[in-house]
Design a protein around this motif. Structure first.
Motif, PDB file in Angstrom:
ATOM      1  N   ASP A 178      12.182  -6.783 -18.909  1.00  0.00           N
ATOM      2  CA  ASP A 178      12.070  -6.903 -20.360  1.00  0.00           C
ATOM      3  C   ASP A 178      13.101  -7.902 -20.885  1.00  0.00           C
ATOM      4  O   ASP A 178      13.855  -8.494 -20.106  1.00  0.00           O
ATOM      5  N   ILE A 179      13.145  -8.067 -22.184  1.00  0.00           N
ATOM      6  CA  ILE A 179      14.014  -9.077 -22.793  1.00  0.00           C
ATOM      7  C   ILE A 179      15.480  -8.836 -22.456  1.00  0.00           C
ATOM      8  O   ILE A 179      16.198  -9.763 -22.067  1.00  0.00           O
ATOM      9  N   GLU A 180      15.934  -7.596 -22.581  1.00  0.00           N
ATOM     10  CA  GLU A 180      17.347  -7.304 -22.280  1.00  0.00           C
ATOM     11  C   GLU A 180      17.669  -7.574 -20.811  1.00  0.00           C
ATOM     12  O   GLU A 180      18.733  -8.088 -20.484  1.00  0.00           O
ATOM     13  N   GLY A 181      16.733  -7.230 -19.939  1.00  0.00           N
ATOM     14  CA  GLY A 181      16.926  -7.507 -18.515  1.00  0.00           C
ATOM     15  C   GLY A 181      16.992  -8.995 -18.239  1.00  0.00           C
ATOM     16  O   GLY A 181      17.795  -9.451 -17.426  1.00  0.00           O
ATOM     17  N   GLN A 182      16.153  -9.760 -18.918  1.00  0.00           N
ATOM     18  CA  GLN A 182      16.168 -11.209 -18.741  1.00  0.00           C
ATOM     19  C   GLN A 182      17.461 -11.820 -19.254  1.00  0.00           C
ATOM     20  O   GLN A 182      18.005 -12.743 -18.649  1.00  0.00           O
ATOM     21  N   LEU A 183      17.945 -11.307 -20.368  1.00  0.00           N
ATOM     22  CA  LEU A 183      19.216 -11.814 -20.899  1.00  0.00           C
ATOM     23  C   LEU A 183      20.359 -11.511 -19.944  1.00  0.00           C
ATOM     24  O   LEU A 183      21.227 -12.355 -19.704  1.00  0.00           O
ATOM     25  N   SER A 184      20.359 -10.305 -19.371  1.00  0.00           N
ATOM     26  CA  SER A 184      21.385  -9.954 -18.377  1.00  0.00           C
ATOM     27  C   SER A 184      21.248 -10.830 -17.140  1.00  0.00           C
ATOM     28  O   SER A 184      22.258 -11.256 -16.558  1.00  0.00           O
ATOM     29  N   HIS A 185      20.023 -11.080 -16.738  1.00  0.00           N
ATOM     30  CA  HIS A 185      19.750 -11.938 -15.580  1.00  0.00           C
ATOM     31  C   HIS A 185      20.305 -13.345 -15.824  1.00  0.00           C
ATOM     32  O   HIS A 185      20.981 -13.914 -14.952  1.00  0.00           O
ATOM     33  N   CYS A 186      20.038 -13.902 -16.991  1.00  0.00           N
ATOM     34  CA  CYS A 186      20.549 -15.234 -17.337  1.00  0.00           C
ATOM     35  C   CYS A 186      22.073 -15.237 -17.375  1.00  0.00           C
ATOM     36  O   CYS A 186      22.709 -16.188 -16.905  1.00  0.00           O
ATOM     37  N   GLU A 187      22.657 -14.188 -17.907  1.00  0.00           N
ATOM     38  CA  GLU A 187      24.117 -14.114 -17.986  1.00  0.00           C
ATOM     39  C   GLU A 187      24.745 -14.028 -16.594  1.00  0.00           C
ATOM     40  O   GLU A 187      25.718 -14.721 -16.299  1.00  0.00           O
ATOM     41  N   LEU A 188      24.178 -13.173 -15.740  1.00  0.00           N
ATOM     42  CA  LEU A 188      24.690 -13.032 -14.377  1.00  0.00           C
ATOM     43  C   LEU A 188      24.650 -14.361 -13.638  1.00  0.00           C
ATOM     44  O   LEU A 188      25.649 -14.811 -13.071  1.00  0.00           O
ATOM     45  N   TYR A 189      23.496 -15.013 -13.667  1.00  0.00           N
ATOM     46  CA  TYR A 189      23.377 -16.270 -12.935  1.00  0.00           C
ATOM     47  C   TYR A 189      24.131 -17.403 -13.625  1.00  0.00           C
ATOM     48  O   TYR A 189      24.561 -18.347 -12.964  1.00  0.00           O
ATOM     49  N   GLY A 190      24.319 -17.295 -14.913  1.00  0.00           N
ATOM     50  CA  GLY A 190      25.175 -18.255 -15.608  1.00  0.00           C
ATOM     51  C   GLY A 190      26.609 -18.158 -15.118  1.00  0.00           C
ATOM     52  O   GLY A 190      27.274 -19.175 -14.898  1.00  0.00           O
ATOM     53  N   ASP A 191      27.082 -16.921 -14.913  1.00  0.00           N
ATOM     54  CA  ASP A 191      28.433 -16.721 -14.386  1.00  0.00           C
ATOM     55  C   ASP A 191      28.553 -17.230 -12.949  1.00  0.00           C
ATOM     56  O   ASP A 191      29.542 -17.877 -12.584  1.00  0.00           O
ATOM     57  N   LEU A 192      27.545 -16.934 -12.129  1.00  0.00           N
ATOM     58  CA  LEU A 192      27.559 -17.412 -10.745  1.00  0.00           C
ATOM     59  C   LEU A 192      27.506 -18.935 -10.686  1.00  0.00           C
ATOM     60  O   LEU A 192      28.196 -19.566  -9.873  1.00  0.00           O
ATOM     61  N   LEU A 193      26.712 -19.513 -11.565  1.00  0.00           N
ATOM     62  CA  LEU A 193      26.599 -20.972 -11.623  1.00  0.00           C
ATOM     63  C   LEU A 193      27.914 -21.592 -12.097  1.00  0.00           C
ATOM     64  O   LEU A 193      28.298 -22.671 -11.640  1.00  0.00           O
ATOM     65  N   ALA A 194      28.610 -20.889 -13.000  1.00  0.00           N
ATOM     66  CA  ALA A 194      29.906 -21.385 -13.473  1.00  0.00           C
ATOM     67  C   ALA A 194      30.909 -21.461 -12.324  1.00  0.00           C
ATOM     68  O   ALA A 194      31.736 -22.388 -12.280  1.00  0.00           O
ATOM     69  N   GLU A 195      30.833 -20.518 -11.386  1.00  0.00           N
ATOM     70  CA  GLU A 195      31.711 -20.574 -10.206  1.00  0.00           C
ATOM     71  C   GLU A 195      31.395 -21.808  -9.363  1.00  0.00           C
ATOM     72  O   GLU A 195      32.301 -22.517  -8.922  1.00  0.00           O
TER      73      GLU A 195
END
Length: 170
Positions: free
Chosen positions: A121-138
């Protein structure tokens, strides 16, 4: 005279190789910056629009700021042609190879991101984007560190290596 021209060309070839390696480091950092921007863009669009993953990727592929992400247009095109988003995303990254400046681990990270895109759902997708955004930042931090640490080194080693080889040919 010809020998001197040859020696200069050998030195220039070494310098070119070093500069090329340095440019590859910068290209990776730039591609990761664009990918991080894409994830933030997707999170914003997911939050405020009711568009499907295919529509979002198509819209992103038309944005000028993401034109350096060479996998984005083939993925969006694949979805428009009827492929499911995960397959289209994965195949586009696989075909990209090193051409987009991304390392193997960068492509694997983006592939894992694509595997979860549109699955919750939308909240899950937002969490997914945030998680991978953090990993990508590393990954981006590592790439920037490599540019700082190795960028000049590669150029210098290329020039010195070419000059040393030219001296050996004398």
């Amino acid at each position: 005279m010809l020998k001197m021209i040859g020696l200069l060309l050998v030195t220039a070839a070494g310098a070119g190789a070093g500069i090329g390696a340095s440019i590859a480091l910068r290209r990776r950092a730039a591609a990761l910056e664009d990918a991080a921007c894409l994830l933030r863009w997707l999170a914003t669009r997911i939050r405020y629009s009711a568009a499907s993953v295919g529509e979002l990727l198509w819209e992103a592929s038309q944005e000028r700021e993401f034109s350096s992400l060479l996998f984005l247009q083939p993925a969006a095109r694949g979805i428009r042609e009827g492929q499911d988003p995960v397959t289209a995303w994965s195949q586009a990254l696989e075909k990209l190879g090193k051409a987009g400046g991304l390392s193997r681990s960068d492509r694997e990270l983006l592939d894992r991101f694509g595997a979860g895109l549109g699955k919750t759902d939308i909240e899950g997708q937002l969490s997914h984007c945030e998680l991978y955004g953090d990993l990508l930042a590393e990954h981006l931090g590592q790439a920037r560190d490599e540019v700082r640490a190795k960028g000049r080194l590669y150029t210098t080693l290329g020039v010195i290596g070419g000059a040393a080889f030219a001296l050996l040919m004398l």
